[in-house]
Motif scaffolding. Structure first.
Motif, PDB file in Angstrom:
ATOM      1  N   VAL A  47      37.842  26.702  18.758  1.00 60.61           N
ATOM      2  CA  VAL A  47      37.623  26.470  20.192  1.00 60.61           C
ATOM      3  C   VAL A  47      38.912  26.685  20.970  1.00 60.61           C
ATOM      4  CG1 VAL A  47      37.040  24.728  21.922  1.00 60.61           C
ATOM      5  CG2 VAL A  47      35.690  24.901  19.827  1.00 60.61           C
ATOM      6  N   GLN A  48      40.013  26.150  20.440  1.00 65.90           N
ATOM      7  CA  GLN A  48      41.302  26.298  21.108  1.00 65.90           C
ATOM      8  C   GLN A  48      41.728  27.755  21.165  1.00 65.90           C
ATOM      9  OE1 GLN A  48      44.404  23.946  19.372  1.00 65.90           O
ATOM     10  NE2 GLN A  48      45.700  24.030  21.194  1.00 65.90           N
ATOM     11  N   LEU A  49      41.464  28.497  20.093  1.00 58.92           N
ATOM     12  CA  LEU A  49      41.792  29.926  20.070  1.00 58.92           C
ATOM     13  C   LEU A  49      41.034  30.665  21.171  1.00 58.92           C
ATOM     14  CD1 LEU A  49      43.050  32.438  18.655  1.00 58.92           C
ATOM     15  CD2 LEU A  49      40.989  32.518  17.245  1.00 58.92           C
ATOM     16  N   CYS A  50      39.753  30.362  21.327  1.00 59.01           N
ATOM     17  CA  CYS A  50      38.947  31.008  22.368  1.00 59.01           C
ATOM     18  C   CYS A  50      39.503  30.707  23.757  1.00 59.01           C
ATOM     19  CB  CYS A  50      37.498  30.548  22.267  1.00 59.01           C
ATOM     20  SG  CYS A  50      36.644  31.080  20.767  1.00 59.01           S
ATOM     21  N   LEU A  51      39.915  29.461  23.973  1.00 63.97           N
ATOM     22  CA  LEU A  51      40.458  29.078  25.278  1.00 63.97           C
ATOM     23  C   LEU A  51      41.805  29.732  25.540  1.00 63.97           C
ATOM     24  CD1 LEU A  51      39.558  25.268  25.326  1.00 63.97           C
ATOM     25  CD2 LEU A  51      38.483  27.087  26.651  1.00 63.97           C
ATOM     26  N   VAL A  52      42.661  29.778  24.506  1.00 63.76           N
ATOM     27  CA  VAL A  52      43.998  30.343  24.670  1.00 63.76           C
ATOM     28  C   VAL A  52      43.933  31.835  25.000  1.00 63.76           C
ATOM     29  CG1 VAL A  52      46.079  30.980  23.378  1.00 63.76           C
ATOM     30  CG2 VAL A  52      45.248  28.639  23.299  1.00 63.76           C
ATOM     31  N   LEU A  53      42.963  32.530  24.427  1.00 63.55           N
ATOM     32  CA  LEU A  53      42.883  33.981  24.606  1.00 63.55           C
ATOM     33  C   LEU A  53      41.959  34.392  25.745  1.00 63.55           C
ATOM     34  CD1 LEU A  53      42.859  35.149  20.870  1.00 63.55           C
ATOM     35  CD2 LEU A  53      44.765  35.101  22.485  1.00 63.55           C
ATOM     36  N   THR A  54      41.738  33.480  26.713  1.00 66.42           N
ATOM     37  CA  THR A  54      40.925  33.817  27.877  1.00 66.42           C
ATOM     38  C   THR A  54      41.749  34.414  29.010  1.00 66.42           C
ATOM     39  OG1 THR A  54      41.162  31.509  28.579  1.00 66.42           O
ATOM     40  CG2 THR A  54      39.087  32.116  27.498  1.00 66.42           C
ATOM     41  N   ALA A  55      43.076  34.488  28.864  1.00 71.14           N
ATOM     42  CA  ALA A  55      43.930  35.016  29.928  1.00 71.14           C
ATOM     43  C   ALA A  55      43.550  36.447  30.339  1.00 71.14           C
ATOM     44  CB  ALA A  55      45.400  34.949  29.513  1.00 71.14           C
ATOM     45  N   PRO A  56      43.319  37.373  29.379  1.00 71.78           N
ATOM     46  CA  PRO A  56      42.914  38.722  29.796  1.00 71.78           C
ATOM     47  C   PRO A  56      41.603  38.731  30.592  1.00 71.78           C
ATOM     48  CG  PRO A  56      43.672  38.740  27.528  1.00 71.78           C
ATOM     49  CD  PRO A  56      43.565  37.311  27.926  1.00 71.78           C
ATOM     50  N   MET A  57      40.651  37.836  30.222  1.00 73.99           N
ATOM     51  CA  MET A  57      39.405  37.756  30.974  1.00 73.99           C
ATOM     52  C   MET A  57      39.674  37.261  32.392  1.00 73.99           C
ATOM     53  SD  MET A  57      35.948  35.594  30.093  1.00 73.99           S
ATOM     54  CE  MET A  57      36.756  34.022  30.387  1.00 73.99           C
ATOM     55  N   PHE A  58      40.590  36.294  32.509  1.00 69.97           N
ATOM     56  CA  PHE A  58      40.962  35.778  33.828  1.00 69.97           C
ATOM     57  C   PHE A  58      41.584  36.884  34.679  1.00 69.97           C
ATOM     58  CE2 PHE A  58      44.409  33.619  36.341  1.00 69.97           C
ATOM     59  CZ  PHE A  58      43.565  33.119  37.326  1.00 69.97           C
ATOM     60  N   SER A  59      42.434  37.702  34.056  1.00 76.20           N
ATOM     61  CA  SER A  59      43.060  38.815  34.775  1.00 76.20           C
ATOM     62  C   SER A  59      42.007  39.791  35.287  1.00 76.20           C
ATOM     63  CB  SER A  59      44.045  39.541  33.853  1.00 76.20           C
ATOM     64  OG  SER A  59      45.056  38.668  33.418  1.00 76.20           O
ATOM     65  N   THR A  60      41.020  40.085  34.457  1.00 77.45           N
ATOM     66  CA  THR A  60      39.964  41.008  34.849  1.00 77.45           C
ATOM     67  C   THR A  60      39.168  40.470  36.036  1.00 77.45           C
ATOM     68  OG1 THR A  60      39.766  41.756  32.541  1.00 77.45           O
ATOM     69  CG2 THR A  60      37.934  42.261  34.025  1.00 77.45           C
ATOM     70  N   ILE A  61      38.895  39.150  36.022  1.00 78.66           N
ATOM     71  CA  ILE A  61      38.152  38.522  37.119  1.00 78.66           C
ATOM     72  C   ILE A  61      38.937  38.617  38.423  1.00 78.66           C
ATOM     73  CG2 ILE A  61      37.255  36.327  37.980  1.00 78.66           C
ATOM     74  CD1 ILE A  61      36.623  35.580  35.088  1.00 78.66           C
ATOM     75  N   ILE A  62      40.240  38.308  38.354  1.00 79.50           N
ATOM     76  CA  ILE A  62      41.076  38.335  39.558  1.00 79.50           C
ATOM     77  C   ILE A  62      41.148  39.740  40.139  1.00 79.50           C
ATOM     78  CG2 ILE A  62      43.442  38.089  40.394  1.00 79.50           C
ATOM     79  CD1 ILE A  62      41.982  35.472  40.094  1.00 79.50           C
ATOM     80  N   ILE A  63      41.327  40.742  39.279  1.00 80.21           N
ATOM     81  CA  ILE A  63      41.423  42.133  39.745  1.00 80.21           C
ATOM     82  C   ILE A  63      40.119  42.565  40.406  1.00 80.21           C
ATOM     83  CG2 ILE A  63      41.662  44.519  38.982  1.00 80.21           C
ATOM     84  CD1 ILE A  63      43.530  43.450  36.760  1.00 80.21           C
ATOM     85  N   ALA A  64      38.984  42.200  39.824  1.00 79.70           N
ATOM     86  CA  ALA A  64      37.685  42.571  40.393  1.00 79.70           C
ATOM     87  C   ALA A  64      37.432  41.858  41.722  1.00 79.70           C
ATOM     88  CB  ALA A  64      36.573  42.249  39.393  1.00 79.70           C
ATOM     89  N   MET A  65      37.783  40.558  41.788  1.00 83.67           N
ATOM     90  CA  MET A  65      37.544  39.784  43.008  1.00 83.67           C
ATOM     91  C   MET A  65      38.456  40.230  44.144  1.00 83.67           C
ATOM     92  SD  MET A  65      35.074  37.670  42.418  1.00 83.67           S
ATOM     93  CE  MET A  65      35.237  36.517  43.771  1.00 83.67           C
ATOM     94  N   ALA A  66      39.669  40.694  43.815  1.00 81.79           N
ATOM     95  CA  ALA A  66      40.624  41.103  44.847  1.00 81.79           C
ATOM     96  C   ALA A  66      40.115  42.295  45.667  1.00 81.79           C
ATOM     97  CB  ALA A  66      41.968  41.439  44.207  1.00 81.79           C
ATOM     98  N   ARG A  67      39.173  43.030  45.118  1.00 75.24           N
ATOM     99  CA  ARG A  67      38.648  44.203  45.807  1.00 75.24           C
ATOM    100  C   ARG A  67      37.575  43.851  46.830  1.00 75.24           C
ATOM    101  NH1 ARG A  67      37.729  47.586  40.157  1.00 75.24           N
ATOM    102  NH2 ARG A  67      39.960  47.849  39.626  1.00 75.24           N
ATOM    103  N   ILE A  68      37.012  42.640  46.746  1.00 76.51           N
ATOM    104  CA  ILE A  68      35.859  42.326  47.602  1.00 76.51           C
ATOM    105  C   ILE A  68      36.059  41.083  48.477  1.00 76.51           C
ATOM    106  CG2 ILE A  68      34.190  43.437  46.065  1.00 76.51           C
ATOM    107  CD1 ILE A  68      33.549  40.742  44.864  1.00 76.51           C
ATOM    108  N   VAL A  69      37.119  40.300  48.228  1.00 76.77           N
ATOM    109  CA  VAL A  69      37.336  39.090  49.024  1.00 76.77           C
ATOM    110  C   VAL A  69      38.722  39.131  49.663  1.00 76.77           C
ATOM    111  CG1 VAL A  69      35.801  37.702  47.563  1.00 76.77           C
ATOM    112  CG2 VAL A  69      38.249  37.776  47.063  1.00 76.77           C
ATOM    113  N   GLY A  70      38.934  38.237  50.634  1.00 76.91           N
ATOM    114  CA  GLY A  70      40.196  38.180  51.358  1.00 76.91           C
ATOM    115  C   GLY A  70      41.294  37.481  50.583  1.00 76.91           C
ATOM    116  N   ARG A  71      42.509  37.501  51.187  1.00 77.61           N
ATOM    117  CA  ARG A  71      43.688  36.948  50.520  1.00 77.61           C
ATOM    118  C   ARG A  71      43.552  35.455  50.277  1.00 77.61           C
ATOM    119  NH1 ARG A  71      48.335  34.274  51.435  1.00 77.61           N
ATOM    120  NH2 ARG A  71      50.191  34.965  50.296  1.00 77.61           N
TER     121      ARG A  71
END
Length: 287
Positions: free
Chosen positions: A211-235
């Motif tokens: 479980v801890q391994l899955c949580l620790v390695l979620t950073a790339p998924m978080f990066s993908t979410i931020i990059i996708a959201m930055a294209r459609i929402v404001g600052r």
């Protein structure tokens, strides 16, 4: 903010606790736990700075932001690799108890930690080369406009591919080791001669590792979410999303070691609670 400081406080107290008795310094699982906890705690300082910069609207140069980002990923690979070594240690302890003291000595545990840090150093060297490439391509006095983060620094598609490849490799390799250790312990637990209590605790620990391994390695998924959201929402919206996601995907997974191991382990828990109470009283007296 308060929760981050609280978790960091508990981590620091547990680090001191793990150096307060000789048994903690001579037992392989406690040495590995100290390494895991040290890596997680060291990662919190630059992470906390990255978390606070958007709130104060501080603009920093790409070079300074890049250095801060590199520091934030300095110990990123250490946690999952240490979890793999800890899983193997639990497997040997349950399945080969007579060989455990011979295999996991203080010396061999130190060598395993050295190998873990060497792999992490290779990862950091790659990051530094990537940072130099970015600084050469962009004017060094240019300021980060929105958020100082790895997404703002390592923005090229090849960097995102590197993130995904690195996270996938770590997850598959470490996950396979943890699952293999779990299966091995589960099979040996059926034996009549096995200590059922120890086997059950080892199985629970290995599940927590996964479980801890899955949580620790979620950073790339978080990066993908931020990059996708930055294209459609404001600052303002993206800063709010970034702040909430940063706590749950980046900060929180690195603060679970103290709760998972410090409070579950019967050897550590009394000392940890005693030190927490002592430190809390001292801080109140200073006030």
């Amino acid at each position: 903010m308060g929760s981050i400081c609280s978790f960091s406080y508990i981590n620091c107290v547990l680090l001191v606790t793990l150096r307060s008795k000789q048994v903690f310094c001579e037992t392989s699982r406690f040495i590995l736990l100290y390494n895991l906890l040290f890596a997680d705690t060291a990662k919190q300082v630059p992470n906390l700075l990255l978390y606070l910069l958007p709130f104060f609207r501080i603009k920093v140069p790409y070079s300074a932001c890049g250095l801060l980002v590199v520091l934030s990923v300095l110990t990123e690979s250490i946690s999952p690799l240490t979890l793999a070594v800890m899983a193997i240690e639990r497997y040997v302890a349950v399945c080969h108890p007579l060989k455990h003291a011979t295999i996991f000595t203080v010396r061999s545990t130190g060598m395993a930690i050295a190998v873990v840090w060497t792999f992490s150093l290779i990862h950091i060297l790659i990051r530094l080369f990537m940072l130099v490439y970015v600084i050469v391509k962009i004017h060094p006095n240019l300021f980060v406009i929105d958020i100082c983060s790895r997404e703002a620094i390592f923005f090229a598609p090849i960097f995102h591919d590197f993130e995904k490849a690195q996270a996938s490799t770590l997850f598959l390799s470490v996950g396979s080791i943890i699952i293999g250790s779990y299966i091995g312990v589960a099979l040996i637990a059926r034996s009549a001669s096995t200590d059922k209590v120890s086997a059950k605790k080892a199985l629970q620990t290995l599940l927590l590792h996964l479980v801890q391994l899955c949580l620790v390695l979620t950073a790339p998924m978080f990066s993908t979410i931020i990059i996708a959201m930055a294209r459609i929402v404001g600052r303002l919206t993206i800063i709010r999303i970034y702040s909430v996601g940063f706590v749950f995907f980046i900060i929180l997974p690195r603060c679970l070691s103290a709760l998972i191991y410090g409070l579950r382990d019967q050897t550590i828990r009394p000392m940890l609670l005693q030190n927490l109470c002592c430190w809390w009283r001292c801080s109140n007296n200073l006030k």
